[in-house]
Scaffold this motif. Structure first.
Motif, PDB file in Angstrom:
ATOM      1  N   ILE A 122      90.956  73.470  55.164  1.00 44.80           N
ATOM      2  CA  ILE A 122      91.496  74.841  54.866  1.00 44.80           C
ATOM      3  C   ILE A 122      91.513  74.613  53.231  1.00 44.80           C
ATOM      4  O   ILE A 122      92.041  73.598  52.725  1.00 44.80           O
ATOM      5  CB  ILE A 122      92.800  75.520  55.516  1.00 44.80           C
ATOM      6  CG1 ILE A 122      93.908  74.521  55.391  1.00 44.80           C
ATOM      7  CG2 ILE A 122      92.442  75.566  56.783  1.00 44.80           C
ATOM      8  CD1 ILE A 122      95.224  75.008  56.004  1.00 44.80           C
ATOM      9  N   HIS A 182      84.681  77.305  54.457  1.00 41.20           N
ATOM     10  CA  HIS A 182      86.260  76.970  55.009  1.00 41.20           C
ATOM     11  C   HIS A 182      87.052  77.925  54.989  1.00 41.20           C
ATOM     12  O   HIS A 182      86.974  78.893  53.982  1.00 41.20           O
ATOM     13  CB  HIS A 182      86.670  75.531  54.585  1.00 41.20           C
ATOM     14  CG  HIS A 182      85.816  74.444  54.772  1.00 41.20           C
ATOM     15  ND1 HIS A 182      85.553  73.828  56.023  1.00 41.20           N
ATOM     16  CD2 HIS A 182      84.705  73.891  54.039  1.00 41.20           C
ATOM     17  CE1 HIS A 182      84.668  72.767  55.848  1.00 41.20           C
ATOM     18  NE2 HIS A 182      84.232  72.873  54.830  1.00 41.20           N
ATOM     19  N   PRO A 183      88.036  78.195  55.685  1.00 41.73           N
ATOM     20  CA  PRO A 183      89.027  79.294  55.590  1.00 41.73           C
ATOM     21  C   PRO A 183      89.722  79.264  54.331  1.00 41.73           C
ATOM     22  O   PRO A 183      90.056  78.164  53.843  1.00 41.73           O
ATOM     23  CB  PRO A 183      89.964  79.134  56.684  1.00 41.73           C
ATOM     24  CG  PRO A 183      89.251  78.157  58.075  1.00 41.73           C
ATOM     25  CD  PRO A 183      88.168  77.391  57.213  1.00 41.73           C
TER      26      PRO A 183
END
Length: 171
Positions: A46, A59-60
Motif C-alpha cells: 500500500i 497499488h492502493p
C-alpha cells in the motif's frame, strides 16, 4: 506469515521542489524501485500519499488519516489500513534498497514492536518492520502532537539491527 509493505510517499518535498517519489532514478520513478524490491519480499503493498498520481503504480493509495503530521501520521495511516500484523515501512526515496536488507529486518522482527536498521551509528526510522501493536502508541503521540519518531520508538519494544555490512547507498 503474510506481510504488507507500507510505502510512505507523503510530504511536501519542499527541498526538492517536486514529489520525490516520482523523480526519475535510472530511468524510472524512485518509488518504482522501492515497489520492485518490496514485491519480492512481501505479499501486499500500500502507498500512503495524498497525491493521487501514485495510483498509476497499481497499488492502493491511502490518504493520511490525520493530515500534516509527517512520517508519524503516514506510518499510523499505513498500519491502520494494513491487513497484516507486521508491516514493512519504507520511504519512497530509497531507490537502492535491496531484498537482503529487508529480509534481515524481517528476520529480526519477531519479538519487537519496531525493527529498524542502524548504519555507522545512524538509525533509519523510515525503513523497518512495524507491528500493529504500535497503533495505540502512535495515535496517542499524534493526539499529543509528539511527532518525533525516535522519541516514540524508544518508548516501545525497539530492536535496532546492525546494518554496517551494507552499502551506505541503500539508505
Amino acid at each position: 506469515m503474510e506481510r504488507t509493505a507500507i510505502i510512505l510517499a507523503g510530504g511536501s518535498s519542499s527541498r526538492m521542489g517536486e514529489d520525490k517519489g516520482l523523480m526519475l532514478v535510472d530511468g524510472k520513478p524512485m518509488i518504482q524501485h522501492v515497489i520492485d524490491v518490496a514485491k519480492g519480499v512481501v505479499e501486499n503493498i500500500i502507498i500512503v500519499s495524498n497525491n493521487k498520481e501514485y495510483e498509476k503504480f497499481g497499488h492502493p493509495v491511502i490518504q493520511d488519516e490525520i493530515k500534516g503530521k509527517g512520517p508519524l501520521g503516514g506510518i499510523y495511516t499505513g498500519l491502520k489500513n494494513s491487513k497484516t500484523q507486521l508491516s514493512l515501512v519504507l520511504s519512497c526515496d530509497i531507490p537502492y534498497v535491496n531484498a537482503s536488507l529487508l529480509n534481515l529486518l524481517i528476520s529480526h522482527s519477531e519479538d519487537s514492536d519496531i525493527t529498524i536498521p542502524q548504519k555507522d551509528g545512524v538509525t533509519h526510522q523510515l525503513m523497518g518492520v512495524f507491528s500493529k501493536r504500535c497503533l495505540i502508541s502512535f495515535k496517542n503521540a499524534l493526539d499529543d502532537d509528539n511527532l518525533k519518531l525516535i522519541t516514540l520508538f524508544e518508548k516501545l519494544n525497539l530492536n535496532i539491527v546492525d546494518a554496517s555490512h551494507f552499502s551506505g547507498r541503500l539508505f
